[in-house]
Design a protein around this motif. Structure first.
Motif, PDB file in Angstrom:
ATOM      1  N   ASN A 139      25.030  75.937  53.796  1.00 23.64           N
ATOM      2  CA  ASN A 139      25.370  75.513  55.167  1.00 23.64           C
ATOM      3  C   ASN A 139      26.678  74.741  55.173  1.00 23.64           C
ATOM      4  OD1 ASN A 139      23.354  76.657  56.643  1.00 23.64           O
ATOM      5  ND2 ASN A 139      22.073  74.817  56.745  1.00 23.64           N
ATOM      6  N   HIS A 172      29.569  76.400  57.226  1.00 23.11           N
ATOM      7  CA  HIS A 172      29.738  75.898  58.587  1.00 23.11           C
ATOM      8  C   HIS A 172      30.556  74.612  58.700  1.00 23.11           C
ATOM      9  CE1 HIS A 172      26.697  78.833  59.543  1.00 23.11           C
ATOM     10  NE2 HIS A 172      25.770  78.208  58.827  1.00 23.11           N
ATOM     11  N   ASP A 219      28.427  66.365  53.720  1.00 23.63           N
ATOM     12  CA  ASP A 219      29.759  66.956  53.808  1.00 23.63           C
ATOM     13  C   ASP A 219      30.584  66.193  54.825  1.00 23.63           C
ATOM     14  OD1 ASP A 219      29.788  68.317  56.539  1.00 23.63           O
ATOM     15  OD2 ASP A 219      28.055  69.323  55.656  1.00 23.63           O
ATOM     16  N   ARG A 265      20.011  85.777  60.714  1.00 25.23           N
ATOM     17  CA  ARG A 265      20.333  84.484  60.094  1.00 25.23           C
ATOM     18  C   ARG A 265      19.686  83.340  60.886  1.00 25.23           C
ATOM     19  NH1 ARG A 265      24.817  84.134  57.069  1.00 25.23           N
ATOM     20  NH2 ARG A 265      24.057  82.013  56.759  1.00 25.23           N
ATOM     21  N   GLY A 266      19.981  82.115  60.476  1.00 23.92           N
ATOM     22  CA  GLY A 266      19.464  80.966  61.210  1.00 23.92           C
ATOM     23  C   GLY A 266      18.197  80.378  60.621  1.00 23.92           C
ATOM     24  N   GLY A 309      18.080  78.721  57.484  1.00 20.66           N
ATOM     25  CA  GLY A 309      18.332  77.722  56.448  1.00 20.66           C
ATOM     26  C   GLY A 309      17.622  76.392  56.683  1.00 20.66           C
ATOM     27  N   LEU A 310      17.833  75.811  57.857  1.00 21.98           N
ATOM     28  CA  LEU A 310      17.235  74.493  58.123  1.00 21.98           C
ATOM     29  C   LEU A 310      15.712  74.581  58.155  1.00 21.98           C
ATOM     30  CD1 LEU A 310      19.758  73.265  60.866  1.00 21.98           C
ATOM     31  CD2 LEU A 310      19.629  72.539  58.463  1.00 21.98           C
TER      32      LEU A 310
HETATM   33  N1  ADP Z   1      26.522  71.243  57.229  1.00 18.82           N
HETATM   34  C1  ADP Z   1      26.706  71.796  58.441  1.00 18.82           C
HETATM   35  N2  ADP Z   1      27.866  71.618  59.122  1.00 18.82           N
HETATM   36  C2  ADP Z   1      28.062  72.189  60.331  1.00 18.82           C
HETATM   37  N3  ADP Z   1      27.135  72.950  60.946  1.00 18.82           N
HETATM   38  C3  ADP Z   1      25.954  73.166  60.327  1.00 18.82           C
HETATM   39  C4  ADP Z   1      25.684  72.615  59.054  1.00 18.82           C
HETATM   40  N4  ADP Z   1      24.424  72.986  58.696  1.00 18.82           N
HETATM   41  C5  ADP Z   1      23.963  73.740  59.695  1.00 18.82           C
HETATM   42  N5  ADP Z   1      24.859  73.856  60.690  1.00 18.82           N
HETATM   43  C6  ADP Z   1      24.688  74.570  61.968  1.00 18.82           C
HETATM   44  O1  ADP Z   1      23.317  74.836  62.144  1.00 18.82           O
HETATM   45  C7  ADP Z   1      23.094  76.243  62.285  1.00 18.82           C
HETATM   46  C8  ADP Z   1      21.759  76.637  61.702  1.00 18.82           C
HETATM   47  O2  ADP Z   1      21.803  76.531  60.288  1.00 18.82           O
HETATM   48  P1  ADP Z   1      20.757  77.317  59.404  1.00 18.82           P
HETATM   49  O3  ADP Z   1      19.399  77.082  59.947  1.00 18.82           O
HETATM   50  O4  ADP Z   1      20.949  76.931  58.013  1.00 18.82           O
HETATM   51  O5  ADP Z   1      21.084  78.844  59.609  1.00 18.82           O
HETATM   52  P2  ADP Z   1      22.394  79.704  59.260  1.00 18.82           P
HETATM   53  O6  ADP Z   1      23.203  78.942  58.276  1.00 18.82           O
HETATM   54  O7  ADP Z   1      21.847  80.963  58.709  1.00 18.82           O
HETATM   55  O8  ADP Z   1      23.089  79.897  60.579  1.00 18.82           O
HETATM   56  C9  ADP Z   1      24.295  76.894  61.654  1.00 18.82           C
HETATM   57  O9  ADP Z   1      24.532  78.187  62.174  1.00 18.82           O
HETATM   58  C10 ADP Z   1      25.405  75.902  62.003  1.00 18.82           C
HETATM   59  O10 ADP Z   1      25.863  76.108  63.298  1.00 18.82           O
END
Ligand code: ADP
Ligand code: ADP
Lengths: 117, 146, 146, 117
Positions: free
Chosen positions: B56, B60, B90, B115-116, B118-119
């Protein structure tokens, strides 16, 4: 733990068995997809993905596996996973992959399950 | 135990934003997990959560220093079980957590939105997760009990 | 290769001065070594050199911040082989290198002086070693070619 | 990689075989010494140290192994090592341990070499 995910393929009739070794990230996922599609093109009706030698699949890797699964379902084929660590199994359940693809402990069970009768 | 969560005793790791560096970072999670004799499957869960947090940040955050900063702490809450805490920080552009849509298997399988996750994976695999994000960057603090 | 020795791309690790932390640090050396596909035996040599440098810092440095700072870099000199560089830095009291007696098997086996092999082992196992030490602390920079 | 070095002992007549598992630092070295001395006290005339499951021995650990070796030599006993990784073998040579103790690839060779005829 090597960065490169190796994907080995074996064909048994209309079943293609792909065995991974290493981290499945986007590149690893794409390599699996490439080999899977090439087997489907050449007549395979079922895929077995043996992840026994993989301890980490990231969410990007899984999203590519989901695309492969969808392509297989579109063609009315079958896909089964085997050799998942508890963490990978858990992650597949979280993302719902387990609802659409069969998961077996061993490769022989997976192959038996997807083979045409 | 010579490593604790009081701040003085912690292991910090800084990795560059570069392909596969998240895997290099998992080695540290594994080493600290083994240090407290955390079972292998739980270490794997911490490793995957860490991978998701790092990618992430790679994808991002657009971190100003081109790096991701990790901190590993082990501790114990009162007489409770020991835990491993991982902080992933970060210095990127941050994001608005309220704007993040919760993923679902239905959406993933029906459409183009694969996607989406990760969290969601991080929250499911860890015992507690706290995310703070602002224009200064993002910090994910996650804990797994042994 | 996405990690290089130009300074921008490096992995840094900070460990507390505490028992067995040197082993936790070896995990990082192993991960970076595997990243450049260094053979296992060479990784083992880097790990032992790192262990010796860390226990020296633990035992002798009395670091003001109670920590040891490690940096891992990979690089390539011109067209030469790839290398892994490990820097071990402490903010301790330093030492006078000219005052260090070179150990020998004879002295070790005849008498009571069994210690004093750490720096020798580091020099023997690594391809190049540079030590700088002052009242501000000690820095050992060591490199191993793949 | 566990921090604790486990030391397992086996006695075959007047040969004691100590097998280590894990990192040999000062504590690991001291545990080996403790077990070695107890076998010497109870009549062992030769020691075999099997380090097959150890990948790192630090210089403090080696200095303790040297003390054990000296004690064995004082008693006109024998000590042999086996199962050394190339790095441990190299380090033993650097510190001169290899000049005073025999090193064999396998445990059976080491046991044969130190056994009374
Ligand atoms: N460290 C980060 N810095 C900026 N934006 C982030 C970060 N982590 C997550 N995000 C935002 O949260 C969203 C969801 O993240 P995630 O659930 O990991 O899914 P994905 O990475 O597949 O989009 C990302 O698309 C991004 O917009
Ligand atoms: N990081 C350090 N800080 C202060 N002194 C050091 C450091 N590293 C080494 N030294 C000095 O150099 C000597 C030799 O070190 P070494 O060869 O590793 O053997 P040993 O640690 O067994 O004494 C030490 O005894 C110590 O006086």
């Amino acid at each position: 733990m090597s960065e490169v995910c190796r994907v080995a393929a074996e064909r048994r009739g209309d079943v293609a068995i792909l065995s991974t070794d290493g981290y499945i990230n986007n590149q690893g996922g794409e390599e699996i997809a490439r080999q899977a599609y090439s087997h489907l093109e050449s007549g395979a009706r079922a895929l077995v993905l043996n992840l026994e030698k993989t301890r980490i699949v990231n969410s990007i890797g899984i999203s590519i596996l989901i695309e492969v699964l969808e392509k297989v379902m579109d063609r009315k084929g079958k896909l089964a996973f085997c050799g998942l660590t508890p963490t990978i199994d858990k992650t597949f359940r979280i993302m719902g992959l387990a609802q659409y693809a069969a998961i077996y402990p061993t490769e022989s069970e997976a192959v038996r399950a997807v083979s045409s009768p | 135990m010579s490593l604790d969560a009081t701040g003085a005793r912690e292991i910090s790791l800084t990795i560059p934003v570069a392909p596969d560096m998240e895997i290099v970072a998992t080695a540290q999670a594994a080493a600290v997990g083994e240090f407290i004799e955390m079972p292998r499957d739980k270490i794997d869960e911490v490793k995957l959560a860490l991978v998701e947090a790092c990618i992430n940040a790679f994808e991002h955050a657009h971190a100003r220093d081109g790096r991701v900063h990790l901190t590993f702490r082990v501790g114990r809450e009162g007489d409770a079980r020991e835990f491993l805490e991982v902080e992933v920080l970060d210095q990127g552009r941050g994001f608005d957590q309220t704007a993040i849509e919760t993923p679902s298997a239905e959406k993933t399988f029906s459409g183009r939105q694969k996607r989406g996750w990760g969290l969601q994976i991080i929250r499911s695999l860890m015992d507690s997760v706290a995310i703070s994000s602002s224009e200064g960057g993002t910090r994910i603090l996650m804990r797994k009990y042994k």
